[in-house]
Scaffold this motif. Sequence first.
Motif, PDB file in Angstrom:
ATOM      1  N   SER A  53       0.827  -1.209   0.000  1.00 54.53           N
ATOM      2  CA  SER A  53       0.000   0.000   0.000  1.00 54.53           C
ATOM      3  C   SER A  53       0.860   1.257   0.000  1.00 54.53           C
ATOM      4  O   SER A  53       0.489   2.268  -0.609  1.00 54.53           O
ATOM      5  CB  SER A  53      -0.965  -0.006   1.188  1.00 54.53           C
ATOM      6  OG  SER A  53      -0.271  -0.032   2.414  1.00 54.53           O
ATOM      7  N   ASP A  54       2.023   1.203   0.650  1.00 52.65           N
ATOM      8  CA  ASP A  54       2.946   2.344   0.582  1.00 52.65           C
ATOM      9  C   ASP A  54       3.405   2.579  -0.856  1.00 52.65           C
ATOM     10  O   ASP A  54       3.430   3.716  -1.343  1.00 52.65           O
ATOM     11  CB  ASP A  54       4.179   2.087   1.458  1.00 52.65           C
ATOM     12  CG  ASP A  54       3.901   2.238   2.945  1.00 52.65           C
ATOM     13  OD1 ASP A  54       2.841   2.800   3.304  1.00 52.65           O
ATOM     14  OD2 ASP A  54       4.744   1.794   3.748  1.00 52.65           O
ATOM     15  N   PHE A  55       3.778   1.499  -1.534  1.00 53.45           N
ATOM     16  CA  PHE A  55       4.241   1.602  -2.923  1.00 53.45           C
ATOM     17  C   PHE A  55       3.150   2.191  -3.806  1.00 53.45           C
ATOM     18  O   PHE A  55       3.396   3.104  -4.608  1.00 53.45           O
ATOM     19  CB  PHE A  55       4.638   0.213  -3.425  1.00 53.45           C
ATOM     20  CG  PHE A  55       5.028   0.158  -4.876  1.00 53.45           C
ATOM     21  CD1 PHE A  55       6.325   0.449  -5.273  1.00 53.45           C
ATOM     22  CD2 PHE A  55       4.095  -0.186  -5.850  1.00 53.45           C
ATOM     23  CE1 PHE A  55       6.689   0.409  -6.619  1.00 53.45           C
ATOM     24  CE2 PHE A  55       4.450  -0.236  -7.193  1.00 53.45           C
ATOM     25  CZ  PHE A  55       5.751   0.068  -7.575  1.00 53.45           C
ATOM     26  N   ILE A  56       1.937   1.693  -3.671  1.00 52.52           N
ATOM     27  CA  ILE A  56       0.833   2.157  -4.504  1.00 52.52           C
ATOM     28  C   ILE A  56       0.501   3.610  -4.198  1.00 52.52           C
ATOM     29  O   ILE A  56       0.309   4.431  -5.120  1.00 52.52           O
ATOM     30  CB  ILE A  56      -0.391   1.250  -4.297  1.00 52.52           C
ATOM     31  CG1 ILE A  56      -0.134  -0.113  -4.963  1.00 52.52           C
ATOM     32  CG2 ILE A  56      -1.663   1.888  -4.853  1.00 52.52           C
ATOM     33  CD1 ILE A  56      -1.137  -1.181  -4.613  1.00 52.52           C
ATOM     34  N   ALA A  57       0.455   3.970  -2.930  1.00 53.23           N
ATOM     35  CA  ALA A  57       0.146   5.352  -2.563  1.00 53.23           C
ATOM     36  C   ALA A  57       1.194   6.316  -3.101  1.00 53.23           C
ATOM     37  O   ALA A  57       0.862   7.404  -3.603  1.00 53.23           O
ATOM     38  CB  ALA A  57       0.045   5.474  -1.044  1.00 53.23           C
ATOM     39  N   HIS A  88      -6.182   8.394  -0.316  1.00 53.89           N
ATOM     40  CA  HIS A  88      -6.764   8.123   0.991  1.00 53.89           C
ATOM     41  C   HIS A  88      -6.276   6.755   1.445  1.00 53.89           C
ATOM     42  O   HIS A  88      -6.315   5.785   0.687  1.00 53.89           O
ATOM     43  CB  HIS A  88      -8.289   8.153   0.922  1.00 53.89           C
ATOM     44  CG  HIS A  88      -8.842   9.490   0.529  1.00 53.89           C
ATOM     45  ND1 HIS A  88      -9.406  10.369   1.426  1.00 53.89           N
ATOM     46  CD2 HIS A  88      -8.902  10.108  -0.685  1.00 53.89           C
ATOM     47  CE1 HIS A  88      -9.798  11.460   0.802  1.00 53.89           C
ATOM     48  NE2 HIS A  88      -9.503  11.330  -0.485  1.00 53.89           N
ATOM     49  N   ARG A  89      -5.831   6.670   2.712  1.00 54.71           N
ATOM     50  CA  ARG A  89      -5.245   5.436   3.233  1.00 54.71           C
ATOM     51  C   ARG A  89      -6.095   4.862   4.356  1.00 54.71           C
ATOM     52  O   ARG A  89      -6.895   5.545   4.987  1.00 54.71           O
ATOM     53  CB  ARG A  89      -3.832   5.712   3.795  1.00 54.71           C
ATOM     54  CG  ARG A  89      -2.841   6.357   2.833  1.00 54.71           C
ATOM     55  CD  ARG A  89      -2.333   5.380   1.798  1.00 54.71           C
ATOM     56  NE  ARG A  89      -1.690   4.210   2.342  1.00 54.71           N
ATOM     57  CZ  ARG A  89      -0.391   4.137   2.685  1.00 54.71           C
ATOM     58  NH1 ARG A  89       0.386   5.195   2.532  1.00 54.71           N
ATOM     59  NH2 ARG A  89       0.114   3.021   3.168  1.00 54.71           N
ATOM     60  N   GLY A  90      -5.896   3.572   4.636  1.00 55.36           N
ATOM     61  CA  GLY A  90      -6.415   2.951   5.834  1.00 55.36           C
ATOM     62  C   GLY A  90      -7.830   2.420   5.757  1.00 55.36           C
ATOM     63  O   GLY A  90      -8.336   1.905   6.754  1.00 55.36           O
ATOM     64  N   THR A 147      -5.659  -1.739   5.302  1.00 53.56           N
ATOM     65  CA  THR A 147      -4.515  -1.416   4.447  1.00 53.56           C
ATOM     66  C   THR A 147      -4.935  -0.964   3.051  1.00 53.56           C
ATOM     67  O   THR A 147      -4.079  -0.821   2.168  1.00 53.56           O
ATOM     68  CB  THR A 147      -3.588  -2.639   4.321  1.00 53.56           C
ATOM     69  OG1 THR A 147      -4.368  -3.795   3.998  1.00 53.56           O
ATOM     70  CG2 THR A 147      -2.838  -2.901   5.621  1.00 53.56           C
ATOM     71  N   GLY A 148      -6.219  -0.719   2.831  1.00 55.25           N
ATOM     72  CA  GLY A 148      -6.691  -0.312   1.509  1.00 55.25           C
ATOM     73  C   GLY A 148      -6.247   1.093   1.134  1.00 55.25           C
ATOM     74  O   GLY A 148      -5.957   1.941   1.989  1.00 55.25           O
ATOM     75  N   VAL A 149      -6.198   1.321  -0.156  1.00 60.78           N
ATOM     76  CA  VAL A 149      -5.817   2.626  -0.707  1.00 60.78           C
ATOM     77  C   VAL A 149      -6.875   3.034  -1.730  1.00 60.78           C
ATOM     78  O   VAL A 149      -7.294   2.220  -2.555  1.00 60.78           O
ATOM     79  CB  VAL A 149      -4.439   2.569  -1.404  1.00 60.78           C
ATOM     80  CG1 VAL A 149      -4.072   3.929  -1.993  1.00 60.78           C
ATOM     81  CG2 VAL A 149      -3.363   2.094  -0.436  1.00 60.78           C
ATOM     82  N   GLN A 208      -7.586  -2.846  -3.079  1.00 57.71           N
ATOM     83  CA  GLN A 208      -8.225  -3.573  -1.989  1.00 57.71           C
ATOM     84  C   GLN A 208      -7.324  -4.637  -1.369  1.00 57.71           C
ATOM     85  O   GLN A 208      -6.679  -5.406  -2.080  1.00 57.71           O
ATOM     86  CB  GLN A 208      -9.494  -4.241  -2.517  1.00 57.71           C
ATOM     87  CG  GLN A 208     -10.256  -5.045  -1.472  1.00 57.71           C
ATOM     88  CD  GLN A 208     -10.920  -6.253  -2.058  1.00 57.71           C
ATOM     89  OE1 GLN A 208     -11.733  -6.133  -2.968  1.00 57.71           O
ATOM     90  NE2 GLN A 208     -10.606  -7.442  -1.550  1.00 57.71           N
ATOM     91  N   PRO A 209      -7.292  -4.708  -0.046  1.00 55.09           N
ATOM     92  CA  PRO A 209      -6.558  -5.788   0.613  1.00 55.09           C
ATOM     93  C   PRO A 209      -7.402  -7.059   0.714  1.00 55.09           C
ATOM     94  O   PRO A 209      -8.605  -7.055   0.450  1.00 55.09           O
ATOM     95  CB  PRO A 209      -6.308  -5.211   2.016  1.00 55.09           C
ATOM     96  CG  PRO A 209      -7.533  -4.366   2.276  1.00 55.09           C
ATOM     97  CD  PRO A 209      -7.873  -3.760   0.919  1.00 55.09           C
ATOM     98  N   ALA A 210      -6.756  -8.141   1.101  1.00 46.72           N
ATOM     99  CA  ALA A 210      -7.426  -9.336   1.645  1.00 46.72           C
ATOM    100  C   ALA A 210      -8.519  -9.911   0.761  1.00 46.72           C
ATOM    101  O   ALA A 210      -9.591 -10.242   1.240  1.00 46.72           O
ATOM    102  CB  ALA A 210      -8.005  -9.003   3.025  1.00 46.72           C
TER     103      ALA A 210
END
Length: 389
Positions: free
Chosen positions: A35-39, A50-52, A56-58, A133-135
Amino acid sequence: MAVINSIADRHEDMRGWRHLLHTHPEIAYEEVWTSDFIAEKLESFGIEVHRGMGKTGVVGVLRGTGDSTAAIGLRADMDALPMQEMNEFEHASQIPGRMHACGHDGHSTMLLGAAQYLSETRNFDGTVYFIFQPAEEEGAGAKAMAEDGLFTQFDMQTVWGMHNWPGVDVGTVGVHRGACMAAADMFEIRLNGVGAHGAMPHQGVDPIICGAALVQSLQTIVSRRVSPLSPAVVSVTIFEAGSAFNVIPGAARLAGTARAFSADVRTLLETSIREIAATTAATYGCGLELDWIAGYPPTVNHLAEADRAATVAALVLGDDKIVTDIEPSMASEDFAFMLEEKPGAYIWLGAGQPKADGNLHNACYDFNDDLLPLGASYWARLVETELTK
């Protein structure tokens, strides 16, 4: 119209992003590096981030050049699987026991490629939300994002998804007019017997014999209780019991999955599994504990959006490359939760014929990088078509 030239020109850049993501696989709700890389990529394109959401979604937000209130969401999954990669190429996983074995690294890259193009051209009127999206593999990240306010904080009218699909030719897209993926529920059964010496079975109650009978009986549900015209699958995937050659254990554990497309069949599977487990345990004198874990609902495309997805895919790949009568899959997909909230469609992007050990969820799988400009171009054309200036 075909693949967008400026996206095709950045194929090597996207390949580099994808390979970097592949080397850093992270499983459900642990996608911190990802998510850091994508953000960081989205921010470098000038996109609001927008984070979190869903932990962990972006979500990236990009507004077009007009004043329209129309908005759409494009979703890519980010998570990997808890498995060991067997590939030995340079971009193989660097994290033991973690692997991008389903192509989510490619899905995220294609959406990033579209975001970069759209941020530069803004040839649309309205707002596009880039949903990372995570998970998806386990953990229902789509549901978690929705519960965190994805569709209230970001007011989109429709939502769209995509998955690479080995076994379908590269350059071909499958679009289902209705259900494309099944519901998947899980069950866990514990049979409690009485342990005994292997030479004196009459002194105990053998849960292994009971479990073997139960596995056999569960296989009659689909063949004898479900209509032959209604797809369904019941699979026992775990059978654990015993620890020594000469010991009849006191307990056995079985677990598995039940899959269907319709709510009625889904209910029938649960009712039947509970009934057969209870009667079999009683017949063999075992105690029974059964847990039912409701999983993902069926992934069902909305008809109007499925037709529009097919039209847009044809703009990129040609009318002869769109297949609308492709068979659905008994696998499941948590994008189903998003389609329960908003109209939309989920397409399969053909990934070509895989090698024998190169299918999804295989330790030797690797995303086909030839798809990167195709998927990114589809996303870009979808935005420009849905949000026409």
